[in-house]
Write an enzyme that holds these catalytic residues in place. Sequence first.
Site, PDB file in Angstrom:
ATOM      1  N   CYS A 217      10.402  -9.430 -10.221  1.00 43.55           N
ATOM      2  CA  CYS A 217      10.589 -10.314  -9.067  1.00 43.55           C
ATOM      3  C   CYS A 217      10.304 -11.742  -9.508  1.00 43.55           C
ATOM      4  O   CYS A 217       9.404 -11.978 -10.299  1.00 43.55           O
ATOM      5  CB  CYS A 217       9.621  -9.906  -7.947  1.00 43.55           C
ATOM      6  SG  CYS A 217       9.884 -10.791  -6.397  1.00 43.55           S
TER       7      CYS A 217
ATOM      8  N   GLU B 184      11.478   1.339  -9.731  1.00 44.16           N
ATOM      9  CA  GLU B 184      10.817   2.438  -9.024  1.00 44.16           C
ATOM     10  C   GLU B 184      11.457   2.734  -7.677  1.00 44.16           C
ATOM     11  O   GLU B 184      11.900   1.832  -6.979  1.00 44.16           O
ATOM     12  CB  GLU B 184       9.346   2.069  -8.787  1.00 44.16           C
ATOM     13  CG  GLU B 184       8.607   1.818 -10.073  1.00 44.16           C
ATOM     14  CD  GLU B 184       7.165   1.362  -9.855  1.00 44.16           C
ATOM     15  OE1 GLU B 184       6.553   0.952 -10.832  1.00 44.16           O
ATOM     16  OE2 GLU B 184       6.674   1.412  -8.709  1.00 44.16           O
TER      17      GLU B 184
ATOM     18  N   CYS C 273       3.731 -13.279  -5.535  1.00 46.05           N
ATOM     19  CA  CYS C 273       2.707 -13.090  -4.508  1.00 46.05           C
ATOM     20  C   CYS C 273       1.452 -12.585  -5.218  1.00 46.05           C
ATOM     21  O   CYS C 273       1.529 -11.687  -6.069  1.00 46.05           O
ATOM     22  CB  CYS C 273       3.197 -12.094  -3.468  1.00 46.05           C
ATOM     23  SG  CYS C 273       4.753 -12.619  -2.704  1.00 46.05           S
TER      24      CYS C 273
ATOM     25  N   CYS D 278       3.181  -0.703  -5.981  1.00 49.08           N
ATOM     26  CA  CYS D 278       4.536  -0.992  -6.429  1.00 49.08           C
ATOM     27  C   CYS D 278       4.526  -1.729  -7.764  1.00 49.08           C
ATOM     28  O   CYS D 278       3.843  -2.723  -7.930  1.00 49.08           O
ATOM     29  CB  CYS D 278       5.197  -1.837  -5.355  1.00 49.08           C
ATOM     30  SG  CYS D 278       6.791  -2.399  -5.820  1.00 49.08           S
TER      31      CYS D 278
ATOM     32  N   CYS E 198       0.449  -8.793  -5.452  1.00 49.25           N
ATOM     33  CA  CYS E 198       1.509  -7.815  -5.762  1.00 49.25           C
ATOM     34  C   CYS E 198       1.650  -7.612  -7.270  1.00 49.25           C
ATOM     35  O   CYS E 198       1.783  -8.576  -8.019  1.00 49.25           O
ATOM     36  CB  CYS E 198       2.833  -8.290  -5.169  1.00 49.25           C
ATOM     37  SG  CYS E 198       4.233  -7.252  -5.616  1.00 49.25           S
TER      38      CYS E 198
ATOM     39  N   CYS F   6      12.095   4.520  -0.362  1.00 49.40           N
ATOM     40  CA  CYS F   6      11.784   3.117  -0.616  1.00 49.40           C
ATOM     41  C   CYS F   6      12.518   2.698  -1.891  1.00 49.40           C
ATOM     42  O   CYS F   6      12.283   3.250  -2.963  1.00 49.40           O
ATOM     43  CB  CYS F   6      10.273   2.979  -0.762  1.00 49.40           C
ATOM     44  SG  CYS F   6       9.772   1.313  -1.154  1.00 49.40           S
TER      45      CYS F   6
HETATM   46  N1  SAH Z   1       9.887  -8.570  -1.861  1.00 53.50           N
HETATM   47  C1  SAH Z   1       9.947  -7.979  -0.582  1.00 53.50           C
HETATM   48  C2  SAH Z   1      10.044  -6.467  -0.614  1.00 53.50           C
HETATM   49  C3  SAH Z   1       9.236  -5.775  -1.659  1.00 53.50           C
HETATM   50  S1  SAH Z   1       7.480  -5.904  -1.487  1.00 53.50           S
HETATM   51  C4  SAH Z   1       8.756  -8.413   0.255  1.00 53.50           C
HETATM   52  O1  SAH Z   1       7.845  -9.053  -0.274  1.00 53.50           O
HETATM   53  O2  SAH Z   1       8.774  -8.128   1.441  1.00 53.50           O
HETATM   54  C5  SAH Z   1       7.259  -4.730  -0.166  1.00 53.50           C
HETATM   55  C6  SAH Z   1       5.891  -4.723   0.466  1.00 53.50           C
HETATM   56  O3  SAH Z   1       4.908  -4.221  -0.434  1.00 53.50           O
HETATM   57  C7  SAH Z   1       5.438  -6.101   0.905  1.00 53.50           C
HETATM   58  O4  SAH Z   1       5.143  -6.157   2.276  1.00 53.50           O
HETATM   59  C8  SAH Z   1       4.221  -6.304   0.086  1.00 53.50           C
HETATM   60  O5  SAH Z   1       3.321  -7.029   0.799  1.00 53.50           O
HETATM   61  C9  SAH Z   1       3.704  -4.907  -0.178  1.00 53.50           C
HETATM   62  N2  SAH Z   1       2.770  -4.870  -1.304  1.00 53.50           N
HETATM   63  C10 SAH Z   1       2.910  -5.479  -2.493  1.00 53.50           C
HETATM   64  N3  SAH Z   1       1.811  -5.250  -3.270  1.00 53.50           N
HETATM   65  C11 SAH Z   1       0.975  -4.489  -2.550  1.00 53.50           C
HETATM   66  C12 SAH Z   1      -0.325  -3.920  -2.802  1.00 53.50           C
HETATM   67  N4  SAH Z   1      -0.945  -4.105  -3.943  1.00 53.50           N
HETATM   68  N5  SAH Z   1      -0.891  -3.182  -1.830  1.00 53.50           N
HETATM   69  C13 SAH Z   1      -0.253  -2.962  -0.654  1.00 53.50           C
HETATM   70  N6  SAH Z   1       0.971  -3.462  -0.357  1.00 53.50           N
HETATM   71  C14 SAH Z   1       1.585  -4.222  -1.288  1.00 53.50           C
HETATM   72 FE1  SF4 Z   2       8.123 -10.095  -4.997  1.00 48.57          FE
HETATM   73 FE2  SF4 Z   2       5.958  -8.580  -4.668  1.00 48.57          FE
HETATM   74 FE3  SF4 Z   2       6.136 -10.921  -3.409  1.00 48.57          FE
HETATM   75 FE4  SF4 Z   2       7.687  -8.872  -2.617  1.00 48.57          FE
HETATM   76  S1  SF4 Z   2       5.456  -8.944  -2.504  1.00 48.57           S
HETATM   77  S2  SF4 Z   2       8.304 -11.020  -2.955  1.00 48.57           S
HETATM   78  S3  SF4 Z   2       8.069  -7.882  -4.621  1.00 48.57           S
HETATM   79  S4  SF4 Z   2       6.052 -10.615  -5.647  1.00 48.57           S
END
Ligand code: SAH
Ligand code: SF4
Length: 411
Positions: free
Chosen positions: A158, A136, A162, A389, A165, A151
């Site tokens: 990944c 995306e 997390c 995302c 996410c 973005c």
């Molecule tokens: N992996 C890297 C970059 C991609 S994630 C990282 O973790 O920084 C980019 C951002 O999207 C991160 O700050 C993450 O916290 C945020 N993000 C992921 N899932 C989300 C959600 N459900 N709602 C809001 N922000 C989210």
């Molecule tokens: Fe991976 Fe999502 Fe964690 Fe970023 S926030 S490191 S994309 S699992």
Amino acid sequence: MSIAPPLYARPVREAASAAALTDDERSRILAKSAQFAPPSAVLPDGRRDLVGLSRAELTEILTEIGEKPFRTKQLWHWIYHQGATDFSRMSSIARPLQEKLAERFVVGRPQAATVQTSRDETRKFLFRFRDGQEAETVYIPDRREDRGAVCISSQVGCTLSCTFCHTGTQGLVRNLGAAEIVGQFMAARDSYGEWPSPKGETPRLLSTIVLMGMGEPLYNYENIAKAMKIIMDGEGIGLSRRRITLSTSGVIPMMDQCGEELGINLAISLHAVRDDLRDELVPLNRKYPIADLIAACRRYPAASNARRITFEYIMLRGVNDSEADARELVRLISGIPAKVNLIPFNPWPGSRFQPSTREQLDRFAAIVMDAGFASPIRMPRGRDILAACGQLRTESQRARRSSGAPGAENT
Ligand code: SAH
Ligand code: SF4
């Protein structure tokens, strides 16, 4: 107002010495990353994609077919400055050479499998690559001015998981190649017709890059570095390093290298101020705990008052959003040129968190702001188009699985 620390409060673990994060660790990360390499840049018909090659690689390939090194500059200009994908449009190149190039090479773009424009003008692309894999890209226009941020994704899925996410639920399929990373930007540009690349300070619609899409960019460092060098090249896309921000969940051994080699801005997905909670929300914390992460931010070469580190903090109701958390956050980052980006949690089907209330967001932001840090609340954009995302890819996978399409494996 309670001043008692939350129940999970425990001191941040002792910082390991920076020396302990050795070159070995970096080599291990790079070797692992190579196991998830993108597919070959050669098409089934034998033609090679020229996008994503460094200048040196392009020169080598042109030399192999008997062309002089000055052709590199010429082609580079057409590919990255003019945005040409068709050799016959490259008017400074004579017809016979145009034909010779077209027989051997292509200037590729990822295919837009889905393009959705939200009511608030956010545009979300699901790009499909040659092997059928998808990632995306989102364009988020500035509300006040004619500019905006692209973005970009760094991986399909990944490895990290997390818990808030959606991409983290997908596992890692593979890394994106430099061509696919630059290609996302170029294809988004195609969609707005913004070619040739505006020069210098000329206003641009696609004015900023945030490496905040799917994946962990510092687990795909080499492809990211190669792509960013192409994007920052003054004779190509020509975007300043000041306009590029890489977001990481905290892959400390690669942060130093990123600062030294690329000098782009850094965003840290912090999300919690105590190790026990961060271990749960961002499991990479078990390997690289908060104290080490903050120490790495303090020595990040590209940070200054003019170029602050962004701390991203996703606001989860009743989990990490107390006033005590806000105060601890301020204590942790004191002295770092920083801003704090408060992100309202964007729920997805099956997620176990709730977004913080508006009141709690405001209370948290006020504490951070009082301590002298800018703390914008990032308003959710594109809510009407599956903006969390990773969601668009999952929807596409579901549809393609039911039709048996290639690249639609169960991840
Ligand atoms: N992996 C890297 C970059 C991609 S994630 C990282 O973790 O920084 C980019 C951002 O999207 C991160 O700050 C993450 O916290 C945020 N993000 C992921 N899932 C989300 C959600 N459900 N709602 C809001 N922000 C989210
Ligand atoms: Fe991976 Fe999502 Fe964690 Fe970023 S926030 S490191 S994309 S699992």
